[in-house]
Design a protein around this motif. Structure first.
Motif, PDB file in Angstrom:
ATOM      1  N   GLY A  13     -68.016  22.265  35.689  1.00  0.00           N
ATOM      2  CA  GLY A  13     -66.718  22.668  35.164  1.00  0.00           C
ATOM      3  C   GLY A  13     -65.834  23.019  36.338  1.00  0.00           C
ATOM      4  N   GLU A  85     -63.686  14.110  34.974  1.00  0.00           N
ATOM      5  CA  GLU A  85     -64.087  13.987  33.572  1.00  0.00           C
ATOM      6  C   GLU A  85     -64.899  12.718  33.339  1.00  0.00           C
ATOM      7  N   GLU A  90     -66.158  18.892  33.242  1.00  0.00           N
ATOM      8  CA  GLU A  90     -65.165  19.430  32.321  1.00  0.00           C
ATOM      9  C   GLU A  90     -64.085  20.130  33.131  1.00  0.00           C
TER      10      GLU A  90
END
Length: 150
Positions: A13, A85, A90
């Protein structure tokens, strides 16, 4: 780092409160190069006659340069997001705060996420040095690339 880690199968992330791409893409190398390229055209136009070209009188529009610079930076930023992505990472459009060695709080979403490992890429901000005479007249790349007029 996020794209490569995600491509290696790691859970990734990336939180960014401003724009993806880092200093070079957003407010450093890329806009500087675009402005330097633009500054060289008058010289090239002047040299063109020696190579057989007839060049009409050139004109310059600062706002067009700034708008085109912004468009190119947005294009590159979208590529960075798409690459992260696309590799399985993310993206979070949020400022992040480290809560403990394995917990990150996303302020913009008011939620926490956990991670085995956390990579911190803080970036930096310029600071005027108050001891330098005239420091109050300084601008930095954050402002220089977005001046309203030349």
């Amino acid at each position: 780092a996020a794209r490569v880690a995600a491509a290696l199968g790691k859970r990734v992330g990336i939180a960014e409160e401003y724009r993806y791409g880092g200093t070079c893409v957003i407010r450093g190398c890329v806009p500087k190069k675009l402005y330097v390229y633009a500054s060289q055209f008058p010289e090239h136009f002047a040299d063109a006659a020696g190579y057989g070209w007839t060049v009409p009188e050139a004109s310059f529009d600062w706002r067009t340069l700034v708008a085109n610079k912004d468009r190119e930076i947005s294009r590159l930023e979208a590529i960075y997001v798409r690459n992260v992505e696309g590799a399985g990472g993310e993206t979070f459009h949020s400022r992040a705060m480290i809560v403990d060695p394995h917990v990150v709080h996303l302020l913009g979403e008011d939620r926490t996420i956990t991670a085995d490992q956390i990579l911190i890429a803080t970036g930096g901000r310029p600071a005027a040095h108050p001891a330098l005479p005239g420091h109050e007249h300084c601008i930095f790349s954050n402002e220089a690339f977005d001046l309203k007029e030349l």
